[in-house]
Design a protein around this motif. Structure first.
Motif, PDB file in Angstrom:
ATOM      1  N   GLY A  48     -31.268 -33.198 -29.624  1.00 23.83           N
ATOM      2  CA  GLY A  48     -32.207 -32.617 -28.674  1.00 23.83           C
ATOM      3  C   GLY A  48     -31.554 -31.507 -27.876  1.00 23.83           C
ATOM      4  O   GLY A  48     -30.331 -31.310 -27.936  1.00 23.83           O
ATOM      5  N   ILE A  49     -32.348 -30.802 -27.100  1.00 21.98           N
ATOM      6  CA  ILE A  49     -31.837 -29.676 -26.315  1.00 21.98           C
ATOM      7  C   ILE A  49     -30.794 -30.128 -25.298  1.00 21.98           C
ATOM      8  O   ILE A  49     -29.823 -29.412 -25.026  1.00 21.98           O
ATOM      9  N   ALA A  50     -30.953 -31.311 -24.772  1.00 22.72           N
ATOM     10  CA  ALA A  50     -30.011 -31.818 -23.768  1.00 22.72           C
ATOM     11  C   ALA A  50     -28.581 -31.898 -24.297  1.00 22.72           C
ATOM     12  O   ALA A  50     -27.618 -31.841 -23.521  1.00 22.72           O
ATOM     13  N   ASP A  51     -28.433 -31.997 -25.609  1.00 24.94           N
ATOM     14  CA  ASP A  51     -27.092 -32.063 -26.204  1.00 24.94           C
ATOM     15  C   ASP A  51     -26.322 -30.763 -26.067  1.00 24.94           C
ATOM     16  O   ASP A  51     -25.121 -30.717 -26.310  1.00 24.94           O
ATOM     17  N   LYS A  70     -41.203 -22.310 -23.726  1.00 27.75           N
ATOM     18  CA  LYS A  70     -41.161 -23.772 -23.797  1.00 27.75           C
ATOM     19  C   LYS A  70     -39.733 -24.275 -23.935  1.00 27.75           C
ATOM     20  O   LYS A  70     -39.330 -25.235 -23.269  1.00 27.75           O
ATOM     21  N   VAL A  71     -38.971 -23.652 -24.812  1.00 25.10           N
ATOM     22  CA  VAL A  71     -37.578 -24.065 -25.028  1.00 25.10           C
ATOM     23  C   VAL A  71     -36.768 -23.933 -23.745  1.00 25.10           C
ATOM     24  O   VAL A  71     -35.949 -24.793 -23.410  1.00 25.10           O
ATOM     25  N   LEU A  72     -37.027 -22.872 -22.991  1.00 24.60           N
ATOM     26  CA  LEU A  72     -36.237 -22.623 -21.782  1.00 24.60           C
ATOM     27  C   LEU A  72     -36.732 -23.394 -20.568  1.00 24.60           C
ATOM     28  O   LEU A  72     -35.930 -23.968 -19.823  1.00 24.60           O
ATOM     29  N   PHE A  73     -38.057 -23.412 -20.369  1.00 23.93           N
ATOM     30  CA  PHE A  73     -38.577 -23.837 -19.064  1.00 23.93           C
ATOM     31  C   PHE A  73     -39.441 -25.096 -19.085  1.00 23.93           C
ATOM     32  O   PHE A  73     -40.025 -25.452 -18.065  1.00 23.93           O
ATOM     33  N   THR A  80     -32.941 -26.091 -17.615  1.00 22.80           N
ATOM     34  CA  THR A  80     -32.769 -27.193 -16.655  1.00 22.80           C
ATOM     35  C   THR A  80     -31.456 -27.947 -16.848  1.00 22.80           C
ATOM     36  O   THR A  80     -31.058 -28.710 -15.958  1.00 22.80           O
ATOM     37  N   CYS A  81     -30.811 -27.747 -17.999  1.00 25.38           N
ATOM     38  CA  CYS A  81     -29.623 -28.556 -18.281  1.00 25.38           C
ATOM     39  C   CYS A  81     -28.321 -27.770 -18.368  1.00 25.38           C
ATOM     40  O   CYS A  81     -27.241 -28.351 -18.292  1.00 25.38           O
ATOM     41  N   LYS A 105     -36.539 -15.203 -14.357  1.00 28.80           N
ATOM     42  CA  LYS A 105     -36.538 -16.642 -14.068  1.00 28.80           C
ATOM     43  C   LYS A 105     -35.146 -17.240 -14.247  1.00 28.80           C
ATOM     44  O   LYS A 105     -34.697 -18.071 -13.439  1.00 28.80           O
ATOM     45  N   LEU A 106     -34.456 -16.843 -15.312  1.00 25.91           N
ATOM     46  CA  LEU A 106     -33.123 -17.380 -15.572  1.00 25.91           C
ATOM     47  C   LEU A 106     -32.134 -16.944 -14.493  1.00 25.91           C
ATOM     48  O   LEU A 106     -31.276 -17.727 -14.067  1.00 25.91           O
TER      49      LEU A 106
END
Length: 299
Positions: A48-51, A70-73, A80-81, A105-106
């Protein structure tokens, strides 16, 4: 330095593989991805993205601005991680205004951003000879150069954020216009009884050649419309061109004509085929086919 890569599609997968031949890479795609039998040892697939939270730099290769957001926010998105100061490099092709919005935003979240769309299609992604057009801070792009060289043989800093996407758009619109012109003119040669294969040889060795002709004519002659990016996914470039033309009050009559051909091909159900399938519109209109296997003069 630990790298992440999100989006292992037609372009992203070979780019990630090339990156992992030199650097440690954690890659993620929500779809099931088949890797080569001998993938680089430095490449690990994430669940997952959290990895990717510990990555110093994450590359993105995504199909649209909507998916990019979606992938970013999303609630558990990349932004967020990641740790503060991490660098996100978007190699996708997305709209200019969306790129500016994402960058803003970033930045507010303490993350750095470079837009670095690439050109060269899948074959050059596989051999690491893409052209990368970068927009963003000069220091960030200088930091990236030693990494990008594993995926791209030409790396150009085009200016501030968004300049990479604008440059890619200019390139893509010319590509689209070239293919629309081929789609209109090549069937005329077949209608007039000229040998299609020999016409292709003349064009690709003469003044009428372009990257579009060199790539698409051999495939069209073989009746193969599967080698390039699907038209229904590439249509976003023409939308971006129309928006830029409208907002900046720029006259684009040739682009408008090419867009009409593109739109007709989509309406006729050719969206899953590559841009070479625009020729099918005029072949149907003229009642002929530009192919090697046709009878008569096209044997």
């Amino acid at each position: 330095m630990l790298f992440g890569f999100i989006g292992l599609g037609q372009m992203g997968k070979p780019m990630a593989l090339n990156l992992a031949r030199k650097f440690d890479v954690i890659a993620f795609d929500k779809r099931h991805v088949t890797l080569p039998e001998d993938p680089p040892n430095k490449l690990k697939l994430a669940a997952g993205i959290a990895d990717l939270a510990e990555c110093d730099c994450v590359f993105l290769s995504l199909p649209s601005a909507e998916i990019l957001r979606k992938v970013l926010f999303a609630e558990e998105g990349l932004a967020t991680c990641l740790k503060e100061g991490a660098l996100i490099v978007d190699t996708s092709t997305v709209e200019y205004n969306a790129t500016l919005e994402v960058s803003s935003k970033l930045s507010k979240l303490g993350l750095r951003f470079v837009d670095a769309p690439v050109s060269g299609m899948q074959s050059r992604a596989e051999n690491g000879t893409l052209t990368a057009m970068c927009g963003g801070d000069a220091a960030d792009i200088a930091e990236l150069e030693s990494t990008l060289i594993s995926m791209a043989s030409k790396i150009l800093h085009m200016g501030p954020t968004g300049s990479g996407q604008l440059t890619k758009l200019i390139n893509q619109l010319l590509f689209d216009i070239n293919m629309a012109a081929l789609a209109e003119i090549l069937p005329i040669s077949a209608k007039l009884g000229l040998n299609s294969k020999k016409i292709g040889e003349v064009i690709n060795s003469g003044t009428g050649r372009s990257y579009a002709s060199e790539f698409f004519i051999p495939n069209i002659l073989r009746n193969d419309f599967s080698k390039g990016y699907p038209m229904q996914e590439a249509y976003k470039d023409l939308i971006s061109g129309a928006e830029l033309s409208a907002h900046q009050v720029l006259p684009t009559p040739l682009l408008a004509a090419a867009t009409a051909t593109y739109q007709r091909a989509l309406h006729e159900g050719h969206g899953e085929k590559d841009k070479g399938a625009m020729i099918l519109v005029f072949e149907e209109l003229l009642g002929c086919r530009f192919r090697c296997q046709d009878g008569g003069n096209n044997d």
